[in-house]
Design a protein around this motif. Structure first.
Motif, PDB file in Angstrom:
ATOM      1  N   LYS A   1      -6.541 112.115 -67.161  1.00 48.82           N
ATOM      2  CA  LYS A   1      -5.226 112.601 -66.734  1.00 48.82           C
ATOM      3  C   LYS A   1      -5.242 112.942 -65.247  1.00 48.82           C
ATOM      4  O   LYS A   1      -4.282 112.638 -64.517  1.00 48.82           O
ATOM      5  CB  LYS A   1      -4.882 113.842 -67.549  1.00 48.82           C
ATOM      6  CG  LYS A   1      -3.456 114.203 -67.568  1.00 48.82           C
ATOM      7  CD  LYS A   1      -3.269 115.355 -68.529  1.00 48.82           C
ATOM      8  CE  LYS A   1      -1.827 115.618 -68.776  1.00 48.82           C
ATOM      9  NZ  LYS A   1      -1.575 116.757 -69.620  1.00 48.82           N
ATOM     10  N   VAL A   2      -6.343 113.509 -64.804  1.00 49.31           N
ATOM     11  CA  VAL A   2      -6.467 113.885 -63.387  1.00 49.31           C
ATOM     12  C   VAL A   2      -6.515 112.626 -62.530  1.00 49.31           C
ATOM     13  O   VAL A   2      -5.926 112.584 -61.438  1.00 49.31           O
ATOM     14  CB  VAL A   2      -7.719 114.763 -63.180  1.00 49.31           C
ATOM     15  CG1 VAL A   2      -7.930 115.085 -61.716  1.00 49.31           C
ATOM     16  CG2 VAL A   2      -7.636 116.033 -64.001  1.00 49.31           C
ATOM     17  N   LYS A   3      -7.164 111.583 -63.000  1.00 48.71           N
ATOM     18  CA  LYS A   3      -7.234 110.333 -62.247  1.00 48.71           C
ATOM     19  C   LYS A   3      -5.840 109.724 -62.097  1.00 48.71           C
ATOM     20  O   LYS A   3      -5.485 109.233 -61.021  1.00 48.71           O
ATOM     21  CB  LYS A   3      -8.164 109.329 -62.956  1.00 48.71           C
ATOM     22  CG  LYS A   3      -9.619 109.611 -62.813  1.00 48.71           C
ATOM     23  CD  LYS A   3     -10.442 108.495 -63.471  1.00 48.71           C
ATOM     24  CE  LYS A   3     -11.902 108.780 -63.403  1.00 48.71           C
ATOM     25  NZ  LYS A   3     -12.694 107.725 -64.042  1.00 48.71           N
ATOM     26  N   ARG A   4      -5.072 109.757 -63.162  1.00 51.33           N
ATOM     27  CA  ARG A   4      -3.695 109.210 -63.084  1.00 51.33           C
ATOM     28  C   ARG A   4      -2.845 110.028 -62.096  1.00 51.33           C
ATOM     29  O   ARG A   4      -2.090 109.473 -61.291  1.00 51.33           O
ATOM     30  CB  ARG A   4      -3.030 109.254 -64.464  1.00 51.33           C
ATOM     31  CG  ARG A   4      -3.340 108.029 -65.253  1.00 51.33           C
ATOM     32  CD  ARG A   4      -2.486 107.971 -66.511  1.00 51.33           C
ATOM     33  NE  ARG A   4      -3.390 108.041 -67.654  1.00 51.33           N
ATOM     34  CZ  ARG A   4      -3.194 108.721 -68.750  1.00 51.33           C
ATOM     35  NH1 ARG A   4      -2.090 109.407 -68.915  1.00 51.33           N
ATOM     36  NH2 ARG A   4      -4.066 108.706 -69.705  1.00 51.33           N
ATOM     37  N   SER A   5      -3.029 111.337 -62.174  1.00 49.13           N
ATOM     38  CA  SER A   5      -2.269 112.203 -61.252  1.00 49.13           C
ATOM     39  C   SER A   5      -2.674 111.917 -59.813  1.00 49.13           C
ATOM     40  O   SER A   5      -1.834 111.918 -58.902  1.00 49.13           O
ATOM     41  CB  SER A   5      -2.523 113.682 -61.563  1.00 49.13           C
ATOM     42  OG  SER A   5      -2.097 114.003 -62.862  1.00 49.13           O
ATOM     43  N   LEU A   6      -3.989 111.674 -59.577  1.00 49.07           N
ATOM     44  CA  LEU A   6      -4.497 111.376 -58.238  1.00 49.07           C
ATOM     45  C   LEU A   6      -3.881 110.070 -57.747  1.00 49.07           C
ATOM     46  O   LEU A   6      -3.471 109.953 -56.572  1.00 49.07           O
ATOM     47  CB  LEU A   6      -6.025 111.296 -58.254  1.00 49.07           C
ATOM     48  CG  LEU A   6      -6.710 110.984 -56.926  1.00 49.07           C
ATOM     49  CD1 LEU A   6      -6.491 112.122 -55.923  1.00 49.07           C
ATOM     50  CD2 LEU A   6      -8.175 110.714 -57.099  1.00 49.07           C
ATOM     51  N   LYS A   7      -3.799 109.067 -58.598  1.00 48.47           N
ATOM     52  CA  LYS A   7      -3.222 107.778 -58.207  1.00 48.47           C
ATOM     53  C   LYS A   7      -1.726 107.917 -57.894  1.00 48.47           C
ATOM     54  O   LYS A   7      -1.234 107.326 -56.924  1.00 48.47           O
ATOM     55  CB  LYS A   7      -3.433 106.740 -59.327  1.00 48.47           C
ATOM     56  CG  LYS A   7      -4.872 106.301 -59.451  1.00 48.47           C
ATOM     57  CD  LYS A   7      -5.027 105.269 -60.557  1.00 48.47           C
ATOM     58  CE  LYS A   7      -6.475 104.888 -60.702  1.00 48.47           C
ATOM     59  NZ  LYS A   7      -6.702 103.930 -61.788  1.00 48.47           N
ATOM     60  N   LEU A   8      -1.028 108.715 -58.681  1.00 47.53           N
ATOM     61  CA  LEU A   8       0.396 108.939 -58.413  1.00 47.53           C
ATOM     62  C   LEU A   8       0.594 109.677 -57.080  1.00 47.53           C
ATOM     63  O   LEU A   8       1.504 109.352 -56.305  1.00 47.53           O
ATOM     64  CB  LEU A   8       1.043 109.744 -59.547  1.00 47.53           C
ATOM     65  CG  LEU A   8       1.272 109.000 -60.856  1.00 47.53           C
ATOM     66  CD1 LEU A   8       1.794 109.974 -61.919  1.00 47.53           C
ATOM     67  CD2 LEU A   8       2.283 107.893 -60.658  1.00 47.53           C
ATOM     68  N   ALA A   9      -0.289 110.678 -56.813  1.00 48.29           N
ATOM     69  CA  ALA A   9      -0.181 111.428 -55.548  1.00 48.29           C
ATOM     70  C   ALA A   9      -0.499 110.512 -54.373  1.00 48.29           C
ATOM     71  O   ALA A   9       0.089 110.644 -53.297  1.00 48.29           O
ATOM     72  CB  ALA A   9      -1.117 112.629 -55.571  1.00 48.29           C
ATOM     73  N   ALA A  10      -1.428 109.576 -54.542  1.00 47.35           N
ATOM     74  CA  ALA A  10      -1.776 108.636 -53.475  1.00 47.35           C
ATOM     75  C   ALA A  10      -0.590 107.706 -53.199  1.00 47.35           C
ATOM     76  O   ALA A  10      -0.326 107.351 -52.049  1.00 47.35           O
ATOM     77  CB  ALA A  10      -3.023 107.848 -53.854  1.00 47.35           C
ATOM     78  N   LYS A  11       0.134 107.308 -54.226  1.00 44.59           N
ATOM     79  CA  LYS A  11       1.306 106.445 -54.037  1.00 44.59           C
ATOM     80  C   LYS A  11       2.412 107.200 -53.304  1.00 44.59           C
ATOM     81  O   LYS A  11       3.171 106.598 -52.554  1.00 44.59           O
ATOM     82  CB  LYS A  11       1.831 105.958 -55.382  1.00 44.59           C
ATOM     83  CG  LYS A  11       1.008 104.878 -55.993  1.00 44.59           C
ATOM     84  CD  LYS A  11       1.652 104.393 -57.300  1.00 44.59           C
ATOM     85  CE  LYS A  11       0.770 103.390 -57.994  1.00 44.59           C
ATOM     86  NZ  LYS A  11       1.329 102.965 -59.268  1.00 44.59           N
ATOM     87  N   ARG A  12       2.478 108.509 -53.525  1.00 45.93           N
ATOM     88  CA  ARG A  12       3.513 109.318 -52.858  1.00 45.93           C
ATOM     89  C   ARG A  12       3.060 109.748 -51.458  1.00 45.93           C
ATOM     90  O   ARG A  12       3.775 110.430 -50.760  1.00 45.93           O
ATOM     91  CB  ARG A  12       3.800 110.592 -53.659  1.00 45.93           C
ATOM     92  CG  ARG A  12       4.583 110.341 -54.907  1.00 45.93           C
ATOM     93  CD  ARG A  12       4.851 111.613 -55.666  1.00 45.93           C
ATOM     94  NE  ARG A  12       3.617 112.054 -56.317  1.00 45.93           N
ATOM     95  CZ  ARG A  12       3.329 113.263 -56.704  1.00 45.93           C
ATOM     96  NH1 ARG A  12       4.176 114.223 -56.496  1.00 45.93           N
ATOM     97  NH2 ARG A  12       2.208 113.545 -57.275  1.00 45.93           N
ATOM     98  N   ASN A  13       1.862 109.418 -51.071  1.00 47.21           N
ATOM     99  CA  ASN A  13       1.281 109.809 -49.780  1.00 47.21           C
ATOM    100  C   ASN A  13       1.171 111.329 -49.650  1.00 47.21           C
ATOM    101  O   ASN A  13       1.363 111.898 -48.590  1.00 47.21           O
ATOM    102  CB  ASN A  13       2.079 109.253 -48.599  1.00 47.21           C
ATOM    103  CG  ASN A  13       1.815 107.776 -48.420  1.00 47.21           C
ATOM    104  OD1 ASN A  13       0.751 107.294 -48.793  1.00 47.21           O
ATOM    105  ND2 ASN A  13       2.763 107.071 -47.849  1.00 47.21           N
ATOM    106  N   ASP A  14       0.807 111.994 -50.783  1.00 49.36           N
ATOM    107  CA  ASP A  14       0.616 113.447 -50.785  1.00 49.36           C
ATOM    108  C   ASP A  14      -0.886 113.708 -50.654  1.00 49.36           C
ATOM    109  O   ASP A  14      -1.630 113.747 -51.643  1.00 49.36           O
ATOM    110  CB  ASP A  14       1.182 114.029 -52.083  1.00 49.36           C
ATOM    111  CG  ASP A  14       1.195 115.534 -52.082  1.00 49.36           C
ATOM    112  OD1 ASP A  14       0.925 116.131 -51.032  1.00 49.36           O
ATOM    113  OD2 ASP A  14       1.458 116.104 -53.160  1.00 49.36           O
ATOM    114  N   ALA A  15      -1.371 113.913 -49.408  1.00 54.86           N
ATOM    115  CA  ALA A  15      -2.792 114.066 -49.112  1.00 54.86           C
ATOM    116  C   ALA A  15      -3.338 115.373 -49.650  1.00 54.86           C
ATOM    117  O   ALA A  15      -4.487 115.444 -50.123  1.00 54.86           O
ATOM    118  CB  ALA A  15      -3.027 113.985 -47.616  1.00 54.86           C
TER     119      ALA A  15
END
Length: 174
Positions: free
Chosen positions: A2-16
């Protein structure tokens, strides 16, 4: 996951900032997983060591009991007495064997004498039948000299046997 999916979504949103926080959380969870594996291995090792110590204690107890039993047996068994008894028994068995041998020799001598007498009687019967009683009429002519020689030889054999038996008996008494 779940954390990996959240990390990928945050990367797509450019939320560093969110990506860094989620990445740290993934690192911490991997370290925790590794620590759990190490702890499990240590617990397993500890269990095996405890089982080994238990087995060692059981063996030590068994050895101690065996030692006590051996001490008791050694106290009950007197080796010098057993050795002396075995020697006496050996001597008695040897004496019994020699006496039995002497008895068998005596019995064999009696059997041989009886067989010789029966054979002599049978020979005399055959001679009487074949000569129509002529040799039977003159008993001293053929058989008397032969009988005397036979008796002398038998008495000599008996004397020799008696001397042998007396020597054996004196050897047993010594």
């Amino acid at each position: 996951m779940k954390v990996k999916r959240s990390l990928k979504l945050a990367a797509k949103r450019n939320d560093a900032v969110s990506c860094k926080i989620l990445a740290k959380e993934i690192v911490h969870s991997r370290k925790a997983r590794d620590r759990l594996s190490v702890s499990k291995a240590q617990l397993s090792s500890l269990t095996m060591n405890m089982q080994q110590q238990l087995a060692t204690m059981k063996i030590a107890g068994s050895l101690q009991k065996s030692t006590q039993i051996m001490k008791l047996v050694n106290n009950l068994v007197k080796l010098p007495e057993i050795s002396a008894t075995m020697q006496e028994m050996s001597q008695e068995m040897m004496k019994a064997g020699i006496i039995q041998e002497m008895m068998e020799d005596t019995m064999e001598m009696d059997d041989e004498d009886e067989i010789e007498e029966e054979a002599e009687e049978e020979v005399n019967k055959v001679l009487f039948e074949l000569t129509d009683g002529q040799l039977g009429e003159a008993p001293g002519a053929v058989g008397a000299a032969f009988e005397q020689e036979k008796q002398k030889a038998a008495s000599k054999v008996e004397e020799d046997d008696l001397d042998d038996m007396a020597a054996r008996l004196s050897a047993l008494r010594a």
